[in-house]
Design an enzyme around this catalytic site. Structure first.
Site, PDB file in Angstrom:
ATOM      1  CG  ASP A   1       1.557   5.527   3.352  1.00 54.35           C
ATOM      2  OD1 ASP A   1       1.805   6.638   3.851  1.00 54.35           O
ATOM      3  OD2 ASP A   1       0.546   5.301   2.667  1.00 54.35           O
TER       4      ASP A   1
ATOM      5  CG  HIS B   1      -3.807  13.366   1.772  1.00 54.84           C
ATOM      6  ND1 HIS B   1      -2.702  14.096   2.160  1.00 54.84           N
ATOM      7  CD2 HIS B   1      -3.358  12.092   1.634  1.00 54.84           C
ATOM      8  CE1 HIS B   1      -1.644  13.292   2.249  1.00 54.84           C
ATOM      9  NE2 HIS B   1      -2.035  12.069   1.932  1.00 54.84           N
TER      10      HIS B   1
ATOM     11  N   GLY C   1       1.632  -5.885  -0.102  1.00 55.80           N
ATOM     12  CA  GLY C   1       0.872  -6.800  -0.936  1.00 55.80           C
ATOM     13  C   GLY C   1      -0.562  -6.359  -1.156  1.00 55.80           C
TER      14      GLY C   1
END
Length: 360
Positions: free
Chosen positions: A265, A132, A239
């Site tokens: 995500d 971000h 993973g």
């Protein structure tokens, strides 16, 4: 068409040896397999997945400001990969980008597959910002509270990810009162601050392990507080963001199996080209990684069906793994589990083979 399924997930239960009959795009019957021919054999029949953290897909990011059509493109890309319902996720950006995402979500209210809006940032801890952009990070403000209220008034689901230790308590209380799911994430909260946030109405934690302080024997922080609590926790099952070992440890440490769910995500590369632009920088998918110019993870390049397959590879039992991509995300939003019954749309049915890939 009669479909024989070795396993069926419906209404929160895993059943063995079922038959579904489909006519005119609808399930007209579903029950035990008592012999008789079938037209098709599958390993698993289940509702399409639900994903509460989708930054993009099909070459589009929610932050691209392409309006309602952009959200529809993202939803279509994920539906083609087995995810039927998403929470488009707008990440930290300029105030007008957030406002545009809210407007786009409201325009799509009631459309299939689009549940609402996940606002991830800009109210984050700078040292835990991940990918971000620093320049847009700002304290929780009334504008976000008003956005949440407007989304809820339109009948949409809302998640707001923020660093609770930095939020004004009065504004945080107002945000909770809107009915939004408030999730702790991109946070440096210590144990007392995390517990105080949970007491104040924070009911979820965003991508467990990532963008938060790692726990130690004398400093459990938000991570330890979350694992040892009744709050919901999202986790990325590629993973890479979390190793299989740590994922298993976290699941074993939770008070029950119904509190931890998978998020993708996902970024624009899922169901799209292998690169996209974020904050003026090109992000590429290389060997399953998405890395920004600073070397930080830039979201994930994975879909929910692949995440389900990964859970099984990691040693998570099928009956525990399936609700992590279906029922528990819905539970976070206060929605009931889905039941494959008469009238169920075949478009919302996910059929997988023994390798957990869409059945041919």
């Amino acid at each position: 068409m009669r479909i024989g399924a070795r396993y069926l997930w419906s209404d929160g239960r895993l059943c063995e040896q079922a038959v579904l009959k489909i006519e005119d795009g609808k399930v007209v019957s579903c029950g035990p397999r008592n012999g008789g021919p079938v037209d098709r054999e599958v390993h698993l029949a289940m509702p399409a997945c639900t994903d509460l953290q989708v930054n993009g897909g099909g070459g589009v990011m929610v932050n691209d400001a392409k309006g309602a059509d952009g959200l529809r493109t993202i939803a279509a890309a994920h539906r083609a990969l087995g995810t039927g319902w998403i929470m488009p996720t707008v990440i930290t950006d300029a105030p007008e980008v957030l406002a545009d995402a809210v407007e786009a979500a409201i325009e799509t209210a009631g459309e299939p597959g689009l549940l609402g809006l996940h606002i991830e940032g800009p109210h984050l801890a700078e040292r835990r910002r991940g990918t971000h952009a620093t320049r847009y990070i700002r304290p929780l403000d009334r504008a976000t509270v008003d956005h949440a209220r407007a989304l809820k008034a339109a009948g949409l689901q809302v998640i707001v990810t923020l660093a609770p230790e930095l939020a004004d308590p009065a504004l945080l209380a107002e945000l909770v009162d809107t009915g939004a799911v408030v999730s702790a994430g991109h946070s440096g909260a210590d144990l007392p601050q995390a517990r105080a946030a949970f007491d104040a109405g924070v009911t979820c934690v965003t991508h467990l392990f990532n963008a938060m302080d790692q726990m130690s024997s004398r400093a459990p922080g938000l991570l330890g507080a979350a694992i040892d609590s009744e709050v919901y926790c999202g986790i990325i099952a590629d993973g890479l963001h979390v190793t299989p070992e740590m994922l298993r440890i976290a699941l074993r440490g939770r008070p029950s199996t119904g509190l931890t769910f998978v998020v993708s995500d996902a970024m624009a590369t899922v169901g799209g080209p292998d690169s996209f632009w974020l904050y003026g920088n090109e992000i590429r998918a290389v060997d399953g990684h998405l890395i920004n110019a600073e070397g930080a993870f830039a979201g994930a390049h994975i879909d929910m069906v692949t995440s389900l397959a990964n859970l099984l590879t990691f040693g998570i039992p099928l009956a525990q793994a399936i609700p992590m991509v279906t029922d528990i995300p819905r539970k976070v939003l206060g929605l009931p589990p889905q039941s494959i019954c008469d009238g169920w749309s075949a478009d919302d049915l996910l059929l997988l083979d023994a390798e957990m890939k869409p059945a041919a």
